[in-house]
Design a protein around this motif. Structure first.
Motif, mmCIF file in Angstrom:
data_model
loop_
_atom_site.group_PDB
_atom_site.id
_atom_site.type_symbol
_atom_site.label_atom_id
_atom_site.label_comp_id
_atom_site.label_asym_id
_atom_site.label_seq_id
_atom_site.Cartn_x
_atom_site.Cartn_y
_atom_site.Cartn_z
ATOM 1 N N GLY A 143 51.933 -7.435 -12.507
ATOM 2 C CA GLY A 143 50.969 -7.216 -13.619
ATOM 3 C C GLY A 143 49.747 -6.329 -13.193
ATOM 4 O O GLY A 143 49.561 -5.354 -14.125
ATOM 5 N N ALA A 144 49.385 -6.321 -12.074
ATOM 6 C CA ALA A 144 48.173 -5.499 -11.801
ATOM 7 C C ALA A 144 48.494 -4.034 -11.457
ATOM 8 O O ALA A 144 47.781 -3.134 -12.058
ATOM 9 C CB ALA A 144 47.606 -6.075 -10.288
ATOM 10 N N VAL A 145 49.609 -3.793 -10.709
ATOM 11 C CA VAL A 145 50.070 -2.390 -10.276
ATOM 12 C C VAL A 145 51.178 -1.867 -10.779
ATOM 13 O O VAL A 145 51.650 -0.757 -10.712
ATOM 14 C CB VAL A 145 49.794 -2.274 -8.723
ATOM 15 N N GLY A 146 52.071 -2.894 -11.622
ATOM 16 C CA GLY A 146 53.190 -2.288 -12.075
ATOM 17 C C GLY A 146 54.233 -2.054 -10.941
ATOM 18 O O GLY A 146 54.014 -2.917 -9.759
ATOM 19 N N PRO A 147 55.046 -1.440 -10.919
ATOM 20 C CA PRO A 147 56.145 -1.190 -9.624
ATOM 21 C C PRO A 147 55.374 -0.200 -8.665
ATOM 22 O O PRO A 147 56.056 0.029 -7.645
ATOM 23 C CB PRO A 147 57.198 -0.292 -10.676
#
Length: 293
Positions: A107-111
């Protein structure tokens, strides 16, 4: 398959989001605690209730739950066989239980590369560097979770009893805490007999509130907590340009207390842990990939 569920469960609450297979979130809901190590049966009940309420919030029929796959990021999933035990008794069409850290990082940084710290009832940390993830912490407040709400609350009760016995100086905070227990230290001890992490964590905001007023005991507790959080961040060996996202109920209270080194890395998360669970669910179930367990 019409929908996917994302679920985020911790020591204080469980949140669920119902999304369409193209990623549109239709409904969100919240229920009680869902730490599967401390209370597997209770966690399952709260997970199902949160899912049911998410369907209702979306205007959809909860009878569709057995036809809906779910990704669940849960406190306690990083130890023992709790993950497998829960997957076997969930009502969803397919279930993937991950740690709360995994959905939080997504959620925070995606991939992309980056790091996150969950600072709530418990604590957990995860960083992704050159596509490779590493998690630390999340071992439970009896032997870990330093800097967590549960540990802060436990430390507050300890300092309250030390002040009562005259071993350490008291303060308005310890006076207020003893008053909660009718000025009877035996009631403090009785509380700890069956208290869960969320029960201890409920006292943490009081410590931050009193610290802002200059309370000596509150600042003593928080100075140690901040040092513990920074020690964990240090173990992640973050690059100078790595985005660092703080998540969890205590995140906004911790952010201004971190040293300049970590404040410089702070970035707003792209999404929260619940959003991360939804994204993983879409990738695994709606994207046709069933890789993994």
């Amino acid at each position: 398959m019409k929908f996917v569920l994302g679920i985020d469960g911790g020591g204080t609450s469980c949140r669920a989001a119902l999304a369409t297979v193209d990623g549109a979130v239709l409904g969100r809901a919240k229920s009680g605690a869902a730490n599967i190590r401390t209370d597997l049966t209770g966690a399952r009940a709260n997970i199902v209730e949160a899912a049911r309420q998410a369907f209702l919030a979306a205007g959809e029929d909860p009878e569709l739950i057995p036809q809906t796959p779910a990704v669940l990021g849960l406190a306690g999933a990083n130890v023992g066989t709790y993950r497998q035990q829960l997957e076997a008794i969930l009502p969803f069409s397919k279930s993937r239980v991950e740690t709360d850290a995994e959905i939080a990082l997504e959620g925070a940084v995606g991939p992309s590369d980056g790091a996150m710290a969950i600072l709530g009832t418990g604590t957990a940390y995860m960083a992704r560097k050159e596509g490779k993830s590493r998690a630390i912490g999340g071992w439970g407040f009896q032997v870990g979770d330093q800097g967590s709400g549960a540990r802060i609350g436990r430390d507050l009760l300890e300092q309250t009893l030390l002040a009562y016995d005259g071993i350490r100086p008291g303060s308005p905070l310890t006076d207020a805490m003893l008053a909660v227990f009718r000025n009877n230290p035996e009631d403090v001890v009785e509380f700890t007999t069956n208290a869960k992490p969320g029960d201890f964590g409920g006292f943490a905001p009081k410590v931050f509130e009193h610290a802002e007023k200059g309370d000596l005991v509150a600042n003593f507790i928080l100075d140690k907590a901040v040092a513990d959080v920074e020690a964990s961040l240090g173990a992640l060996d973050l690059a100078d340009d790595a985005p660092l996202c703080l998540l969890g109920g205590l995140a906004p209270l911790y952010a201004p207390r971190l040293s300049a080194r970590y404040q410089a890395l702070l970035k707003a998360p792209l999404d929260d842990a619940l959003g991360g669970a939804v994204q993983i669910a879409l990738r695994i179930f709606a994207g046709g990939s069933e890789a993994g367990r």
